[in-house]
Design a protein around this motif. Structure first.
Motif, PDB file in Angstrom:
ATOM      1  N   PRO A   1      48.429  17.675  28.517  1.00 49.89           N
ATOM      2  CA  PRO A   1      48.332  18.247  29.866  1.00 49.89           C
ATOM      3  C   PRO A   1      47.228  17.623  30.724  1.00 49.89           C
ATOM      4  O   PRO A   1      47.209  17.846  31.937  1.00 49.89           O
ATOM      5  N   GLY A   2      46.329  16.853  30.106  1.00 52.24           N
ATOM      6  CA  GLY A   2      45.318  16.140  30.873  1.00 52.24           C
ATOM      7  C   GLY A   2      45.852  14.898  31.563  1.00 52.24           C
ATOM      8  O   GLY A   2      45.147  14.273  32.364  1.00 52.24           O
ATOM      9  N   GLU A   3      47.082  14.525  31.257  1.00 59.25           N
ATOM     10  CA  GLU A   3      47.754  13.395  31.898  1.00 59.25           C
ATOM     11  C   GLU A   3      48.741  13.945  32.933  1.00 59.25           C
ATOM     12  O   GLU A   3      49.474  14.898  32.650  1.00 59.25           O
ATOM     13  N   PRO A   4      48.814  13.355  34.120  1.00 58.38           N
ATOM     14  CA  PRO A   4      49.782  13.828  35.108  1.00 58.38           C
ATOM     15  C   PRO A   4      51.201  13.519  34.658  1.00 58.38           C
ATOM     16  O   PRO A   4      51.424  12.599  33.867  1.00 58.38           O
ATOM     17  N   PRO A   5      52.186  14.289  35.149  1.00 61.72           N
ATOM     18  CA  PRO A   5      53.576  14.009  34.773  1.00 61.72           C
ATOM     19  C   PRO A   5      54.034  12.652  35.296  1.00 61.72           C
ATOM     20  O   PRO A   5      53.499  12.120  36.271  1.00 61.72           O
ATOM     21  N   VAL A   6      55.033  12.106  34.631  1.00 59.42           N
ATOM     22  CA  VAL A   6      55.631  10.831  35.013  1.00 59.42           C
ATOM     23  C   VAL A   6      57.114  11.078  35.272  1.00 59.42           C
ATOM     24  O   VAL A   6      57.841  11.487  34.357  1.00 59.42           O
ATOM     25  N   ASP A   7      57.534  10.868  36.503  1.00 58.26           N
ATOM     26  CA  ASP A   7      58.933  11.133  36.866  1.00 58.26           C
ATOM     27  C   ASP A   7      59.350  12.544  36.472  1.00 58.26           C
ATOM     28  O   ASP A   7      60.478  12.768  36.003  1.00 58.26           O
ATOM     29  N   GLY A   8      58.417  13.498  36.617  1.00 54.68           N
ATOM     30  CA  GLY A   8      58.702  14.885  36.305  1.00 54.68           C
ATOM     31  C   GLY A   8      58.685  15.218  34.822  1.00 54.68           C
ATOM     32  O   GLY A   8      58.997  16.351  34.444  1.00 54.68           O
ATOM     33  N   GLN A   9      58.298  14.265  34.000  1.00 56.92           N
ATOM     34  CA  GLN A   9      58.269  14.492  32.563  1.00 56.92           C
ATOM     35  C   GLN A   9      56.839  14.494  32.036  1.00 56.92           C
ATOM     36  O   GLN A   9      55.933  13.914  32.637  1.00 56.92           O
ATOM     37  N   ALA A  10      56.661  15.151  30.885  1.00 52.61           N
ATOM     38  CA  ALA A  10      55.338  15.339  30.301  1.00 52.61           C
ATOM     39  C   ALA A  10      55.095  14.346  29.168  1.00 52.61           C
ATOM     40  O   ALA A  10      55.996  14.053  28.374  1.00 52.61           O
ATOM     41  N   GLU A  11      53.863  13.856  29.077  1.00 47.61           N
ATOM     42  CA  GLU A  11      53.483  12.950  28.003  1.00 47.61           C
ATOM     43  C   GLU A  11      53.195  13.729  26.725  1.00 47.61           C
ATOM     44  O   GLU A  11      52.666  14.839  26.751  1.00 47.61           O
ATOM     45  N   SER A  12      53.510  13.096  25.590  1.00 44.65           N
ATOM     46  CA  SER A  12      53.152  13.662  24.294  1.00 44.65           C
ATOM     47  C   SER A  12      53.038  12.533  23.283  1.00 44.65           C
ATOM     48  O   SER A  12      53.429  11.394  23.548  1.00 44.65           O
ATOM     49  N   GLY A  13      52.485  12.873  22.120  1.00 44.88           N
ATOM     50  CA  GLY A  13      52.346  11.890  21.051  1.00 44.88           C
ATOM     51  C   GLY A  13      52.765  12.472  19.716  1.00 44.88           C
ATOM     52  O   GLY A  13      52.579  13.666  19.462  1.00 44.88           O
ATOM     53  N   THR A  14      53.317  11.636  18.867  1.00 46.80           N
ATOM     54  CA  THR A  14      53.699  12.042  17.521  1.00 46.80           C
ATOM     55  C   THR A  14      53.717  10.809  16.633  1.00 46.80           C
ATOM     56  O   THR A  14      53.581   9.674  17.113  1.00 46.80           O
ATOM     57  N   VAL A  15      53.853  11.036  15.330  1.00 47.54           N
ATOM     58  CA  VAL A  15      53.996   9.939  14.370  1.00 47.54           C
ATOM     59  C   VAL A  15      55.282  10.204  13.605  1.00 47.54           C
ATOM     60  O   VAL A  15      55.397  11.202  12.888  1.00 47.54           O
TER      61      VAL A  15
END
Length: 217
Positions: free
Chosen positions: A176-190
């Motif tokens: 949530p500290g990153e702004p949305p991109v094309d209305g989508q949210a950033e996340s990370g996983t492995v």
């Protein structure tokens, strides 16, 4: 030094004993460097504050808070695909921007945040942004819920990375500290041996969606 500091220092020295640290011109992580550089009393107090504040969160019993080292992105950028000598080639959505970076130019920054396999489950990206429950001791712990922080956590965790399908359960961390991109949210996983920086629905609040409250110290 007390037990918190001793354990933290020993963990950090072991975690960051990587050839890459020297190759990139970063100061070596030694006990003396850590003890002399960072405010350990503040770090301990903040760790206890985060743990207490989020104790009622879903899956809080799985969460370990502590200290995380984040390298200067001009030397080792954990917002981007990680070095191939450490992981298999990462999966990185080409739509992602450079990403939010910690302020300043210190070679290493100390952050109190989630340091284990799982963060707490506190809803979707949209839920987190709309909540008023993330202020701890005057700090908004959403500010540094970023790709850079999570990427450093992946490196620090080494052979047991967070949000990995080889853990007891698979999860992903929202940023949530990153702004949305094309209305989508950033996340990370492995997943399947790859560190994956992804975009997804901002209203996806399933139990696998986790966050990592963080405070820069």
């Amino acid at each position: 030094m007390n037990d918190f500091v001793t354990v933290s220092v020993e963990r950090l020295v072991a975690a960051w004993d990587l050839p890459l640290v020297h190759e990139r011109g970063l100061p070596a992580i030694t006990e003396d460097y850590l003890r002399d550089t960072f405010p350990w009393s503040q770090a301990e107090q903040t760790t206890h504050a985060l743990s207490s504040h989020f104790a009622a969160a879903r899956f809080a019993d799985e969460v370990e808070y502590g200290v995380l080292l984040v390298p200067d992105p001009s030397k080792l950028d954990t917002r981007a695909p990680l070095p191939r000598e450490l992981t298999s080639p990462d999966a990185f959505d080409d739509r992602l921007p450079a990403g939010v970076a910690l302020p300043g130019s210190a070679p290493w920054r100390l952050v109190v945040t989630v340091i284990g396999s799982y963060g707490p489950s506190l809803g979707s990206y949209n839920d987190v942004l709309a909540s008023d429950g993330f202020i701890v001791d005057g700090y908004d712990t959403r500010t540094w819920m970023t790709r850079q922080i999570w990427g450093a956590r992946v490196l620090q965790c080494g052979a047991t990375p967070p949000d990995c399908e080889h853990n007891d359960r698979w999860t992903f961390t929202l940023f949530p500290g990153e702004p949305p991109v094309d209305g989508q949210a950033e996340s990370g996983t492995v997943l399947k041996g790859k560190v994956r920086f992804r975009l997804g629905k901002p209203d996806r609040g399933i139990g696998s969606a986790r966050v990592a409250p963080a405070v820069l110290v």
